[in-house]
Design an enzyme around this catalytic site. Structure first.
Site, PDB file in Angstrom:
ATOM      1  N   ARG A 146     -31.526  -8.263  31.322  1.00 11.50           N
ATOM      2  CA  ARG A 146     -30.303  -7.451  31.410  1.00 11.50           C
ATOM      3  C   ARG A 146     -30.054  -6.713  30.085  1.00 11.50           C
ATOM      4  NH1 ARG A 146     -25.358  -9.430  30.613  1.00 11.50           N
ATOM      5  NH2 ARG A 146     -25.980 -11.492  31.350  1.00 11.50           N
ATOM      6  N   TYR A 165     -21.276  16.028  41.403  1.00 14.82           N
ATOM      7  CA  TYR A 165     -21.823  15.084  42.374  1.00 14.82           C
ATOM      8  C   TYR A 165     -20.629  14.273  42.906  1.00 14.82           C
ATOM      9  CZ  TYR A 165     -24.936  11.607  44.363  1.00 14.82           C
ATOM     10  OH  TYR A 165     -25.600  10.784  45.226  1.00 14.82           O
ATOM     11  N   ASP A 182     -24.515  16.013  33.088  1.00 13.85           N
ATOM     12  CA  ASP A 182     -25.436  15.511  34.111  1.00 13.85           C
ATOM     13  C   ASP A 182     -26.514  16.580  34.293  1.00 13.85           C
ATOM     14  OD1 ASP A 182     -26.770  14.855  36.485  1.00 13.85           O
ATOM     15  OD2 ASP A 182     -24.975  14.002  37.422  1.00 13.85           O
ATOM     16  N   LYS A 221     -34.414  11.166  41.151  1.00 15.81           N
ATOM     17  CA  LYS A 221     -34.794  12.498  41.610  1.00 15.81           C
ATOM     18  C   LYS A 221     -36.132  12.910  40.977  1.00 15.81           C
ATOM     19  CE  LYS A 221     -30.827  11.958  43.617  1.00 15.81           C
ATOM     20  NZ  LYS A 221     -29.553  12.395  43.078  1.00 15.81           N
TER      21      LYS A 221
END
Ligand SMILES: *Cc1c(COP(=O)(O)O)cnc(C)c1O
Length: 403
Positions: free
Chosen positions: A68, A121, A193, A218
């Site tokens: 983590r 988005y 972004d 993406k």
């Protein structure tokens, strides 16, 4: 492109082009002699002494302590992403939304004010419009093409400005350099972004933006098989965001990080084809009698084409267009496509297409869709790496499908 991340022990690595950086930018992190990186499928990592353990436990972003907190595969991907974006550091997350929400929550406090775009988005809009106000952070939403509105929205307590370019549904652009110039003298953090462009087509950091975010789902992954996200920024910001990341826990699995690393190796090759295919298809669509309008930053007809040419080197996979004949004709067109796959997402090797209004029919009524700029006859397409003639033939057949 500028490469700020050092591939420390390799001569000339800072001058490498993207094609070379994606293949060798992580080699200095290799822990063994395997040519292909191993997948470090381990939650936890051993120390050889109490002192070594103390060092591992107390080093921020240690790549071999607990997954983590970091993982050797993550570290290799991060080295490449920082190199591509020209930032000092990068941080991997389990999704693009993981990158966005972790970054924003790491940087704002109760009483802060933030500015975001009218178009984002959808889940990013939700973060700014619904989630942050619940925690005492006020958001102002502005039309990103209106810099005067952006300037007027700035208050003494404005902490950050979030931008995204190009953006759905009509691929409108935000002037990154102008936003950075508004924010920087006032000490306001800028966050972009960059998912729709990719660092090969657009480098927000070189234009003055502080923090660059990605849905690595993406272009970076590029094969429609993982979800992942990334934050590219200074070392100081990366440590701060990492600290929130260890709390929120948007941790990418080592296997998916490895798939992402494999995807990145061919990113420049894929993107070259994608850029060329998308531009050719957009230009071709503009000449088709069944098409009302095409939206693509690479087209001269795009209202911000000059800005596109100034801040982008290529225009990416996503094109939007409206089909004559309204919702029904559009629905028939999308259903008739055989090569282009009827699915959401973007930036992968296969061409995907969606009828945007059908996608939102369950969550928005007609008035809400109109407010979001979604016309009933919009199609959004992410152009892949197929041969352009085959893509055109599929589209031509679908445009002529009988009612
Ligand atoms: C897909 C996408 C996201 C969200 O990314 P996930 O990996 O699906 O969480 C954020 N921003 C943009 C522009 C996107 O296209």
């Amino acid at each position: 492109m500028q490469h700020a991340a050092p591939a420390e022990n390799i001569p000339d690595s800072q001058n490498w082009h993207d094609e070379t950086a994606v293949l060798h930018g992580d080699a200095w992190l290799a822990a063994d002699t395997s040519v292909t990186p191993p997948i470090h499928y381990s939650t936890t990592f051993r120390a050889d002494s109490a002192n070594a353990f103390a060092e591992m436990a107390n080093t921020p972003r240690h790549p071999g302590f607990y997954t983590r907190y970091g993982n050797p595969v993550h570290q290799r991907v991060e080295a490449i992403l920082a190199s591509l974006e020209g930032t000092e550091a990068a941080l991997l997350t389990a999704s693009g939304m993981g990158a966005i929400s972790t970054t924003i929550l790491a940087l704002v406090e109760r009483g802060d004010h933030v500015i975001a775009q009218q178009r984002h988005y959808m889940s990013t809009s939700k973060l700014f419009e619904e989630v942050l106000p619940r925690f005492g952070v006020e958001s102002t939403i502005v039309d990103q093409t209106d810099l005067d509105a952006m300037a007027a929205a700035i208050r003494p307590n404005t902490r950050l400005i979030m931008v995204e370019t190009p953006v759905n549904p009509t691929l409108s652009l935000t002037d990154l350099q102008a936003v950075a110039q508004l924010a920087r003298p006032k000490g306001i953090i800028t966050v972009a972004d960059n998912t729709f462009a990719s660092p090969l087509n657009q480098q927000p950091h070189a234009l003055g933006i502080d923090i660059v975010l990605h849905s690595a789902t993406k272009y970076f992954g590029g094969h429609h098989d993982i979800t992942a996200g990334a934050v590219c920024c200074s070392k100081a910001h990366a440590e701060k965001i990492w600290s929130m990341h260890t709390t929120l826990g948007s941790v990418l699995s080592p296997m998916d990080a490895w798939l992402l690393l494999r995807g990145l190796r061919t990113l420049p090759l894929r993107l070259e084809r994608i850029n060329a295919n998308a531009l050719a298809l957009a230009q071709w669509l503009e000449t088709q009698p069944q098409i009302e309008r095409v939206f693509y930053p690479g087209l001269e007809s795009h209202p911000q084409h000059d800005l596109a040419r100034r801040q982008m080197r290529g225009f990416g996979a996503v094109i939007a267009f409206s089909v004559k004949g309204g919702f029904e004709a559009t629905s028939r067109f999308v259903s008739s496509l055989r090569l282009a796959t009827h699915a959401v997402s973007l930036g992968g090797v296969e061409t995907l297409a969606v009828h945007t209004a059908a996608m939102w029919a369950g969550t928005m009524n007609e008035a809400q869709m109109a407010a979001a700029g979604i016309e009933p006859n919009f199609v959004r397409m992410s152009v892949g790496v197929e041969h352009i003639d085959d893509l055109k033939a599929d589209m031509a057949r679908a445009l002529n499908a009988p009612a």
